[in-house]
Design a protein around this motif. Structure first.
Motif, PDB file in Angstrom:
ATOM      1  N   ARG A 181      53.122 -22.555 -15.387  1.00 37.46           N
ATOM      2  CA  ARG A 181      52.086 -22.735 -16.406  1.00 37.46           C
ATOM      3  C   ARG A 181      51.807 -24.214 -16.650  1.00 37.46           C
ATOM      4  NH1 ARG A 181      54.972 -18.799 -19.192  1.00 37.46           N
ATOM      5  NH2 ARG A 181      55.705 -20.316 -20.731  1.00 37.46           N
ATOM      6  N   VAL A 182      52.881 -24.996 -16.772  1.00 34.71           N
ATOM      7  CA  VAL A 182      52.702 -26.425 -17.026  1.00 34.71           C
ATOM      8  C   VAL A 182      52.073 -27.104 -15.820  1.00 34.71           C
ATOM      9  CG1 VAL A 182      53.895 -28.586 -17.513  1.00 34.71           C
ATOM     10  CG2 VAL A 182      54.620 -26.497 -18.655  1.00 34.71           C
ATOM     11  N   ALA A 183      52.498 -26.706 -14.624  1.00 33.18           N
ATOM     12  CA  ALA A 183      51.959 -27.313 -13.406  1.00 33.18           C
ATOM     13  C   ALA A 183      50.460 -27.075 -13.279  1.00 33.18           C
ATOM     14  CB  ALA A 183      52.679 -26.767 -12.178  1.00 33.18           C
ATOM     15  N   ALA A 184      49.978 -25.985 -13.853  1.00 34.08           N
ATOM     16  CA  ALA A 184      48.559 -25.638 -13.746  1.00 34.08           C
ATOM     17  C   ALA A 184      47.694 -26.384 -14.758  1.00 34.08           C
ATOM     18  CB  ALA A 184      48.378 -24.134 -13.926  1.00 34.08           C
ATOM     19  N   THR A 185      48.307 -27.090 -15.693  1.00 35.14           N
ATOM     20  CA  THR A 185      47.541 -27.825 -16.700  1.00 35.14           C
ATOM     21  C   THR A 185      47.164 -29.205 -16.170  1.00 35.14           C
ATOM     22  OG1 THR A 185      49.533 -28.761 -17.724  1.00 35.14           O
ATOM     23  CG2 THR A 185      48.747 -26.641 -18.553  1.00 35.14           C
ATOM     24  N   PRO A 186      46.102 -29.820 -16.693  1.00 35.20           N
ATOM     25  CA  PRO A 186      45.687 -31.145 -16.231  1.00 35.20           C
ATOM     26  C   PRO A 186      46.818 -32.179 -16.372  1.00 35.20           C
ATOM     27  CG  PRO A 186      43.973 -30.164 -17.574  1.00 35.20           C
ATOM     28  CD  PRO A 186      45.174 -29.270 -17.692  1.00 35.20           C
ATOM     29  N   GLY A 187      47.176 -32.809 -15.286  1.00 32.48           N
ATOM     30  CA  GLY A 187      48.223 -33.826 -15.318  1.00 32.48           C
ATOM     31  C   GLY A 187      49.632 -33.272 -15.379  1.00 32.48           C
ATOM     32  N   ALA A 188      49.763 -31.962 -15.486  1.00 37.62           N
ATOM     33  CA  ALA A 188      51.091 -31.318 -15.572  1.00 37.62           C
ATOM     34  C   ALA A 188      51.975 -31.993 -16.620  1.00 37.62           C
ATOM     35  CB  ALA A 188      51.784 -31.327 -14.202  1.00 37.62           C
ATOM     36  N   VAL A 189      51.360 -32.355 -17.756  1.00 41.14           N
ATOM     37  CA  VAL A 189      52.115 -33.002 -18.822  1.00 41.14           C
ATOM     38  C   VAL A 189      53.180 -32.041 -19.350  1.00 41.14           C
ATOM     39  CG1 VAL A 189      51.978 -34.026 -21.118  1.00 41.14           C
ATOM     40  CG2 VAL A 189      50.145 -34.417 -19.463  1.00 41.14           C
ATOM     41  N   GLY A 190      54.391 -32.510 -19.435  1.00 44.48           N
ATOM     42  CA  GLY A 190      55.478 -31.681 -19.912  1.00 44.48           C
ATOM     43  C   GLY A 190      56.246 -30.987 -18.806  1.00 44.48           C
ATOM     44  N   TYR A 191      55.923 -31.308 -17.546  1.00 42.70           N
ATOM     45  CA  TYR A 191      56.639 -30.639 -16.457  1.00 42.70           C
ATOM     46  C   TYR A 191      58.109 -31.026 -16.429  1.00 42.70           C
ATOM     47  CZ  TYR A 191      57.853 -28.549 -12.029  1.00 42.70           C
ATOM     48  OH  TYR A 191      58.468 -27.775 -11.076  1.00 42.70           O
ATOM     49  N   ALA A 192      58.430 -32.259 -16.811  1.00 42.94           N
ATOM     50  CA  ALA A 192      59.836 -32.686 -16.818  1.00 42.94           C
ATOM     51  C   ALA A 192      60.663 -31.790 -17.741  1.00 42.94           C
ATOM     52  CB  ALA A 192      59.955 -34.147 -17.242  1.00 42.94           C
ATOM     53  N   ALA A 193      60.094 -31.440 -18.893  1.00 37.54           N
ATOM     54  CA  ALA A 193      60.807 -30.573 -19.836  1.00 37.54           C
ATOM     55  C   ALA A 193      60.946 -29.164 -19.259  1.00 37.54           C
ATOM     56  CB  ALA A 193      60.078 -30.532 -21.171  1.00 37.54           C
ATOM     57  N   ALA A 194      59.899 -28.670 -18.587  1.00 39.32           N
ATOM     58  CA  ALA A 194      59.969 -27.352 -17.971  1.00 39.32           C
ATOM     59  C   ALA A 194      61.002 -27.351 -16.844  1.00 39.32           C
ATOM     60  CB  ALA A 194      58.590 -26.959 -17.433  1.00 39.32           C
ATOM     61  N   ASN A 195      61.047 -28.419 -16.076  1.00 41.33           N
ATOM     62  CA  ASN A 195      62.038 -28.565 -15.017  1.00 41.33           C
ATOM     63  C   ASN A 195      63.453 -28.521 -15.602  1.00 41.33           C
ATOM     64  OD1 ASN A 195      62.979 -29.606 -12.223  1.00 41.33           O
ATOM     65  ND2 ASN A 195      63.751 -31.176 -13.620  1.00 41.33           N
ATOM     66  N   ALA A 196      63.649 -29.230 -16.704  1.00 37.87           N
ATOM     67  CA  ALA A 196      64.963 -29.248 -17.353  1.00 37.87           C
ATOM     68  C   ALA A 196      65.355 -27.854 -17.827  1.00 37.87           C
ATOM     69  CB  ALA A 196      64.959 -30.224 -18.524  1.00 37.87           C
ATOM     70  N   ALA A 197      64.384 -27.080 -18.326  1.00 37.35           N
ATOM     71  CA  ALA A 197      64.668 -25.718 -18.798  1.00 37.35           C
ATOM     72  C   ALA A 197      65.108 -24.830 -17.642  1.00 37.35           C
ATOM     73  CB  ALA A 197      63.435 -25.144 -19.484  1.00 37.35           C
ATOM     74  N   PHE A 198      64.468 -24.981 -16.485  1.00 35.51           N
ATOM     75  CA  PHE A 198      64.860 -24.189 -15.314  1.00 35.51           C
ATOM     76  C   PHE A 198      66.293 -24.520 -14.903  1.00 35.51           C
ATOM     77  CE2 PHE A 198      65.366 -23.904 -10.697  1.00 35.51           C
ATOM     78  CZ  PHE A 198      65.095 -22.555 -10.485  1.00 35.51           C
ATOM     79  N   HIS A 199      66.612 -25.800 -14.840  1.00 29.01           N
ATOM     80  CA  HIS A 199      67.960 -26.198 -14.449  1.00 29.01           C
ATOM     81  C   HIS A 199      68.992 -25.757 -15.496  1.00 29.01           C
ATOM     82  CE1 HIS A 199      67.460 -28.760 -10.811  1.00 29.01           C
ATOM     83  NE2 HIS A 199      66.200 -28.745 -11.223  1.00 29.01           N
ATOM     84  N   GLU A 200      68.611 -25.813 -16.765  1.00 29.41           N
ATOM     85  CA  GLU A 200      69.533 -25.403 -17.833  1.00 29.41           C
ATOM     86  C   GLU A 200      69.900 -23.934 -17.690  1.00 29.41           C
ATOM     87  OE1 GLU A 200      72.082 -25.496 -20.922  1.00 29.41           O
ATOM     88  OE2 GLU A 200      71.126 -27.241 -20.003  1.00 29.41           O
ATOM     89  N   ALA A 201      68.963 -23.107 -17.234  1.00 28.95           N
ATOM     90  CA  ALA A 201      69.270 -21.693 -17.013  1.00 28.95           C
ATOM     91  C   ALA A 201      70.386 -21.543 -15.981  1.00 28.95           C
ATOM     92  CB  ALA A 201      68.013 -20.955 -16.554  1.00 28.95           C
ATOM     93  N   ILE A 202      70.386 -22.404 -14.979  1.00 21.14           N
ATOM     94  CA  ILE A 202      71.429 -22.353 -13.943  1.00 21.14           C
ATOM     95  C   ILE A 202      72.759 -22.843 -14.504  1.00 21.14           C
ATOM     96  CG2 ILE A 202      72.137 -23.273 -11.694  1.00 21.14           C
ATOM     97  CD1 ILE A 202      69.137 -23.405 -10.990  1.00 21.14           C
ATOM     98  N   TYR A 203      72.708 -23.906 -15.319  1.00 22.00           N
ATOM     99  CA  TYR A 203      73.956 -24.408 -15.908  1.00 22.00           C
ATOM    100  C   TYR A 203      74.628 -23.324 -16.748  1.00 22.00           C
ATOM    101  CZ  TYR A 203      71.497 -28.813 -14.919  1.00 22.00           C
ATOM    102  OH  TYR A 203      70.790 -29.825 -14.338  1.00 22.00           O
ATOM    103  N   GLN A 204      73.821 -22.631 -17.527  1.00 14.82           N
ATOM    104  CA  GLN A 204      74.391 -21.574 -18.355  1.00 14.82           C
ATOM    105  C   GLN A 204      74.826 -20.389 -17.496  1.00 14.82           C
ATOM    106  OE1 GLN A 204      72.180 -20.535 -21.888  1.00 14.82           O
ATOM    107  NE2 GLN A 204      71.411 -22.609 -22.166  1.00 14.82           N
ATOM    108  N   GLY A 205      74.052 -20.113 -16.453  1.00 11.87           N
ATOM    109  CA  GLY A 205      74.361 -18.969 -15.599  1.00 11.87           C
ATOM    110  C   GLY A 205      75.590 -19.157 -14.732  1.00 11.87           C
ATOM    111  N   CYS A 206      75.996 -20.416 -14.519  1.00 12.69           N
ATOM    112  CA  CYS A 206      77.196 -20.635 -13.700  1.00 12.69           C
ATOM    113  C   CYS A 206      78.466 -20.284 -14.485  1.00 12.69           C
ATOM    114  CB  CYS A 206      77.254 -22.076 -13.194  1.00 12.69           C
ATOM    115  SG  CYS A 206      77.859 -23.301 -14.383  1.00 12.69           S
ATOM    116  N   ARG A 207      78.347 -20.177 -15.802  1.00 14.53           N
ATOM    117  CA  ARG A 207      79.449 -19.788 -16.696  1.00 14.53           C
ATOM    118  C   ARG A 207      80.675 -20.698 -16.547  1.00 14.53           C
ATOM    119  NH1 ARG A 207      79.616 -13.279 -15.711  1.00 14.53           N
ATOM    120  NH2 ARG A 207      77.369 -12.963 -15.549  1.00 14.53           N
ATOM    121  N   ASN A 208      80.397 -21.971 -16.442  1.00 13.76           N
ATOM    122  CA  ASN A 208      81.474 -22.965 -16.381  1.00 13.76           C
ATOM    123  C   ASN A 208      81.032 -24.137 -17.251  1.00 13.76           C
ATOM    124  OD1 ASN A 208      83.149 -25.219 -15.631  1.00 13.76           O
ATOM    125  ND2 ASN A 208      83.741 -24.120 -13.776  1.00 13.76           N
TER     126      ASN A 208
END
Length: 240
Positions: free
Chosen positions: A128-155
């Motif tokens: 969704r963010v990538a589809a917006t002009p300038g992809a403003v806020g993509y860094a935060a969306a990227n961080a959210a995706f990675h955070e899901a993995i950090y939590q999912g690794c259960r360590n």
């Protein structure tokens, strides 16, 4: 001995940060966000005026930041935001890459419906963010995706080390998603990482994540080209 007047020296309520801690937290957040760039001067007098305090809590805050290597203080030269060498930035990226690769491996091993849903939500947000002009806020969306993995690794120990290292590197990665090509590449790699984790393929999840982090020769050279030379302590040649 004169007794202390509690009206002139009121005790600080338990648990309430001191002014030095408040200042330290504000400056730390600004350094991590790239508002205060590597090499930026930190003048005690100007900071005291900004925060409406004497120079004592400012000096204490700067010393706290120096203890965490976010600020460098030199005699007769004052304080500046710490500049890392190219070699140290590369070493930290390699470190983060290995840790994130392990997190992806563990997430694939321990994946469940909750993790898969979190990955889907992270991917959707990135799209969704990538589809917006300038992809403003993509860094935060990227961080959210990675955070899901950090939590999912259960360590949590592993996740904590990754988060701390990423915060330290963040001021060098402010231009990671400055172009549409960078965003598109990130989206494609996120999809491959998510697919591997969802399939429970530990080796593929780890390998795809390792490729995703700019620690390799080509990836690091591309990353280096996005960072202003004056952010580093020493010349770019140090990376060779």
């Amino acid at each position: 001995m004169q007794p202390t007047n509690p009206t002139l020296n009121p005790p600080r309520p338990a648990g309430r940060p001191s002014r030095a801690e408040d200042i330290r937290a504000t400056l730390e957040a600004e350094i991590e966000a790239g508002v205060l760039c590597p090499g930026a001067p930190l003048d005690e007098r100007e900071l005291a005026q900004r925060f409406g305090v004497s120079r004592t809590p400012v000096r204490e805050a700067l010393q706290q930041l120096a203890a965490h290597e976010l600020v460098s203080i030199a005699p007769r030269q004052g304080a500046v935001v710490t500049r890392l060498s190219v070699g140290k930035v590369r070493a930290m990226l390699e470190y983060v890459g290995e840790l994130e690769s392990l997190a992806a491996r563990l997430a694939a091993r321990r994946g469940d419906e909750a993790l898969h849903a979190a990955l889907d939500a992270g991917l959707s947000l990135c799209r969704r963010v990538a589809a917006t002009p300038g992809a403003v806020g993509y860094a935060a969306a990227n961080a959210a995706f990675h955070e899901a993995i950090y939590q999912g690794c259960r360590n949590e120990i592993l996740a904590g080390h990754i988060r701390a290292a990423r915060r330290c590197l963040q001021r060098y990665r402010m231009r990671d998603f400055a172009t549409g090509q960078q965003v598109a590449k990130s989206l494609e790699e996120h999809q491959r990482i998510a697919d591997a984790i969802r399939a429970g393929d530990e080796l593929q999840a780890a390998a795809t994540m390792a490729f995703h982090v700019p620690a390799g020769t080509t990836g690091f050279a591309e990353f280096l080209a996005t960072v202003p030379a004056h952010f580093f302590d020493g010349a770019h040649a140090a990376a060779s």
